[in-house]
Design an enzyme around this catalytic site. Structure first.
Site, short mmCIF file in Angstrom:
data_model
loop_
_atom_site.label_atom_id
_atom_site.label_comp_id
_atom_site.label_asym_id
_atom_site.label_seq_id
_atom_site.Cartn_x
_atom_site.Cartn_y
_atom_site.Cartn_z
NE ARG A 75 -16.58 31.02 49.75
CZ ARG A 75 -17.85 30.64 49.80
NH1 ARG A 75 -18.14 29.40 50.16
NH2 ARG A 75 -18.83 31.45 49.49
CE1 TYR B 45 -20.12 30.26 46.50
CE2 TYR B 45 -20.92 29.44 44.40
CZ TYR B 45 -21.03 29.52 45.77
OH TYR B 45 -22.03 28.85 46.41
CE1 TYR C 65 -3.33 2.91 0.64
CE2 TYR C 65 -1.84 3.54 2.41
CZ TYR C 65 -2.90 3.84 1.57
OH TYR C 65 -3.51 5.06 1.66
CG HIS D 28 -2.19 14.96 -0.83
ND1 HIS D 28 -2.28 14.44 -2.09
CD2 HIS D 28 -2.84 14.07 -0.02
CE1 HIS D 28 -2.94 13.29 -2.06
NE2 HIS D 28 -3.30 13.04 -0.81
CG PHE E 208 -3.42 7.90 9.69
CD1 PHE E 208 -4.79 8.08 9.87
CD2 PHE E 208 -3.00 6.76 9.03
CE1 PHE E 208 -5.71 7.16 9.40
CE2 PHE E 208 -3.92 5.83 8.55
CZ PHE E 208 -5.28 6.03 8.73
CD GLU F 170 -8.28 9.53 3.89
OE1 GLU F 170 -8.60 10.74 3.99
OE2 GLU F 170 -7.25 9.15 3.32
CG ASN G 283 -0.14 9.07 6.63
OD1 ASN G 283 -0.05 7.90 6.94
ND2 ASN G 283 -1.28 9.72 6.68
#
Length: 630
Positions: free
Chosen positions: A353, A350, A55, A102, A406, A493, A214
């Site tokens: 405190r 508050y 791959y 990309h 990834f 994906e 990646n």
């Protein structure tokens, strides 16, 4: 001489990454690990020579994973030859195309420090030797950082799975001599930047494009820098809270060690201990309420002694006559019957405190994120993972394994937690600031912390507006990006983390958190000076031994012919004795040091003035963490 940090893939720390990103530290590659890197690259080359389907090496990517690369380009079979002749093999073209197609991010460039961190992270993870990159290519990537070639990476375009593909492609494209990079601050084409730095473009080999683009480097870089800033801002928040507490002459019992031992959340314990340290040596906290005068507007006849005319205020108390003390005898046996600026209730609001509980919870969110990021810094986050020495391997899939490292969800959820915590810390800071400027809640300080004797002054009114606007903006940005996955790559994906958006948001948000804390400190310094000056003016008035001058500051006193007048005189004299015998009223030593640093460049505001430069300077002090020095 620049610091040099050795990267071996297993021991990079957040502090070292910050030094590389922000302090210009250089990197060197561990020789033993570099040999392992090359061993994996050689193994991968051997498998390719055997024709194994791998791959991202001999197949396409993502939804193209089912497409095997052929021996040559399809158009090479045309009778006249390929009209689109290209250099290199299909396997090389696959890696090259992966990077150049990309690199499609948009927006303004990431800060140089973020990109420097990304480079270091990418080098470090590839040093683990499970990615297939060649040693020479990895050394070239390291040289980008060491020679100050900083790729231009637009900030938006990653979905956080498969890692930060688009931004890392912008990073890797410069290695090919394309894209853009900053070289010594000048924006150049990638090829020009390489030439100026004395570097040659790289032709990518098997899986190198995928190894380079990646992974989780952008979200990890942005998040690490954000966590570094938040850690310092938590210390700043404690300091701001302590200065505000001193300005209120507040109560310290809520921070006692034995109290927090009963609910021992780590961040809460740490915050309470830090507050005790910051308030150490204070003569303002836990002061008896009857000693604290309230502010009154200065008038020409406020002070009889010429030395007192320079005061920015008048002082006052209300007398509680004996007729109003029935059923309260035990209380008035302990406290004097004078009401000044402080209420006699045994607890603060508050926002004062509950500082340990709120700041502490934010600390715990930070600690959880730090734990996650420490693991990620030395993790392998690309795909597929290569195990050349796997035992009992029978097929290539036993040694080249597709997995999901990834995926940025571990970082995304950690950032979501921090993202929700930031507005909480900002909000409680703004509430303390608001209490300081509101005459209904500031325990006897002037409205908006200005004398306003001529009714022309606004004082610190609008400082609170700005803080409120920032808190609202932070709150609207706190929605977690990680809960909204948008599938990509034709649904190959189909679940992504959006962790890069999450980390980018957090890095932006810490800056505005710093601004809110800066505004609180700016306001608290003004309030503290008023409080100290008013108390010490009362102490000096008492020290002169003239009970009548002190009595003149008390409203509701009985007439001289009233039956309780003698008792009033005795009680005023007791108040005078206690005030005169008190040591100088001052904040805790750590608070005093921070106050002095503020006053070096920002003076007390006696009358309205332009505040823009004050605000700019206090924001710089916080951004540079100058008040935390020492």
């Amino acid at each position: 001489m620049s610091t040099v940090i050795r990267l071996d893939g297993s021991s990079l720390t957040r502090a070292e990454l910050v030094a590389i990103a922000k302090q210009g530290a250089k990197i060197e590659l561990d020789a033993t690990q570099l040999a392992k890197v090359q061993r994996t690259a050689d193994f991968l080359a051997e498998q390719v020579q055997r024709g194994e389907p791998i791959y991202g090496v001999t197949t396409g990517f993502g939804s193209n994973a089912d497409k095997l690369l052929g021996a040559h380009r399809a158009r090479d079979e045309l009778p006249g030859g390929n009209p689109e002749k290209r250099d290199g093999t299909l396997l090389q073209e696959l890696q090259h195309n992966l990077v150049v197609t990309h690199a499609v991010c948009v927006g303004k460039p990431l800060a140089v420090e973020v990109v420097r961190a990304m480079l270091a992270i990418r080098v470090n993870t590839l040093m683990r030797g499970h990615s297939g990159i060649r040693a020479a290519t990895l050394q070239s990537l390291a040289e980008l950082l060491n020679r100050d070639v900083i790729p231009v990476i637009p900030e938006k375009g990653s979905v956080g799975a498969s890692g930060d593909l688009a931004p890392l492609s912008h990073l890797a494209i410069v290695l090919l001599g394309e894209g853009e990079a900053f070289y010594r601050g000048e924006r150049l084409t990638g090829g020009e930047a390489l030439r100026c730095a004395g570097l040659e473009p790289v032709r990518l080999s098997f899986k190198e494009g995928l190894a380079l683009n990646n992974g989780t480097a952008q979200m990890l870089a942005s998040g690490t820098l954000a966590l570094d800033a938040l850690e310092k801002l938590l210390a700043t928040a404690d300091l701001a809270a302590a200065m505000t507490l001193d300005a209120f002459a507040g109560r310290s019992s809520a921070f006692k060690q034995e109290v927090h031992a009963l609910r021992p959340h780590p961040g809460q314990l740490q915050t309470a201990a830090n507050l005790r340290r910051l308030l150490g040596d204070s003569t303002l906290v836990d002061i008896p309420y009857h000693l604290v005068p309230r502010f009154k507007t200065w008038l020409a006849d406020s002070w009889s002694d010429p030395a007192d005319q320079a005061h920015r205020f008048d002082l006052g108390w209300d007398y509680v006559p004996p007729s109003q003390r029935h059923g309260k005898e035990a209380f008035y046996a302990r406290f004097m019957p004078f009401k000044g600026g402080k209420k006699h209730q045994p607890q603060d609001a508050y926002s004062l405190r509950c500082i340990p509980q709120v700041h502490g919870a934010v600390r715990d969110a930070l600690a959880q994120a730090q734990r996650v990021f420490d693991i990620e810094l030395n993790s392998v986050t690309d795909n597929p993972l290569i195990f050349p020495d796997a035992e009992n391997a029978t097929v290539i899939e036993d040694q080249v394994i597709s997995a999901g490292h990834f995926h940025g969800m571990p970082l995304a959820l950690a950032m979501s937690y921090v993202k929700a915590a930031i507005p909480v810390l900002a909000s409680i800071s703004e509430r303390r600031l608001n209490k300081l400027v509101d005459p209904a809640t500031n325990d006897g300080l002037p409205a908006f912390l200005i004398g306003n004797e001529d009714a022309t002054d606004s004082g610190f009114m609008i400082v609170q507006y700005t803080a409120a606007a920032l808190v609202n903006d932070l709150a609207t940005r706190a929605h977690p990006a990680s809960v909204y996955s948008v599938p990509t790559s034709a649904n190959a994906e189909d679940h992504v983390s959006m962790g890069t958006n999450e980390a980018r948001h957090v890095l932006e948000m810490v800056e505005d958190l710093g601004h809110v804390l800066a505004l609180e400190l700016y306001t608290a310094a003004q309030a503290l000076e008023y409080r100290q000056d008013m108390l010490n003016a009362a102490r000096m008035l008492a020290a002169r031994g003239d009970w009548q001058s002190l009595a003149a500051k008390v409203s509701g006193a009985p007439k001289p012919d009233h039956e309780s007048h003698a008792q009033f005189v005795d009680e005023v004299k007791k108040l005078m004795t206690v005030l005169a015998g008190s040591e100088e009223f001052h904040a805790g030593s750590a608070v005093r040091a921070a106050f002095a640093k503020i006053r070096e460049s920002i003076g007390f505001m006696q009358r309205d003035r332009a505040m823009d430069q004050d605000v700019k300077r206090i924001c710089e002090l916080i951004a540079n963490y100058e008040l935390l020095a020492g």
